[in-house]
Design an enzyme around this catalytic site. Structure first.
Site, short mmCIF file in Angstrom:
data_model
loop_
_atom_site.label_atom_id
_atom_site.label_comp_id
_atom_site.label_asym_id
_atom_site.label_seq_id
_atom_site.Cartn_x
_atom_site.Cartn_y
_atom_site.Cartn_z
NE ARG A 65 46.20 -7.01 -65.84
CZ ARG A 65 46.63 -6.13 -66.74
NH1 ARG A 65 46.29 -4.87 -66.64
NH2 ARG A 65 47.40 -6.50 -67.73
CD GLU A 102 47.54 5.73 -71.31
OE1 GLU A 102 47.54 4.60 -71.83
OE2 GLU A 102 46.84 5.98 -70.33
#
Length: 178
Positions: A65, A102
């Site tokens: 992005r 994560e």
């Protein structure tokens, strides 16, 4: 229109998806801004007003992005754009930096022959969460002797404390606690 009006327009265009991609997580979707021309213009104005006086030689966007904002900034500043991509996506001579997600580990790559010692860099991305990818980008650029002037994101998830991992100035336009 003043800065607060632009921030409100931008905030209203960010879509929130509770419990995505997993229970307890609220996904903040930047793509709502690109579906609303008024919000897109407000975001562009906010970015330009913030970066206009930064002394940088190069804009670096993070996969993927950051690629949406980097070229827009480049055109305003008249500076080149360079992507940092996930492993295996760039040709030529690259340097790598591993980082922890994560749910695992990933690797960023950068075409190192395009940066000279002391190149002043602005890193851009849409969102700062845990700070792993942004921190890896800073380390990657430092490994090729670049000077990271600032990291710029549209959204910061403050409860995840990603800012604590960033060793250079960081600017975010919208902050969310969830």
């Amino acid at each position: 229109m003043d800065k607060n009006d632009k921030l409100q327009i931008l905030k209203n265009a960010i879509k929130a998806y509770p419990n995505f991609p997993e229970p307890g997580v609220t996904f903040r979707d930047i793509f709502g801004v690109f579906q609303n021309i008024t919000a897109l213009r407000a975001m562009k104005d906010l970015i330009v007003e913030h970066i206009l006086f930064l002394e940088v030689d190069l804009i670096v966007g993070l996969d993927s992005r950051g690629f949406l904002f980097g070229p827009m900034i480049c055109m305003e500043l008249g500076k080149p754009f360079l992507p940092i991509r996930k492993k295996g996506k760039l040709p030529g001579k690259v340097v790598q930096q591993k980082y922890v997600l994560e749910y695992g580990e990933a690797t960023f790559e950068l075409q190192s022959d395009l940066i000279t010692n002391g190149t002043r860099v602005l890193i851009v991305d849409d969102l700062l969460a845990t700070g792993g990818s942004m921190s890896a980008a800073v380390q990657l650029l430092k490994s090729v002797a670049a000077d990271v002037v600032e990291c710029l994101v549209i959204i910061e998830l403050t409860s995840l404390k990603g800012r604590d991992k960033i060793e250079v100035p960081l600017h975010s336009f919208l902050k969310y606690d969830d």
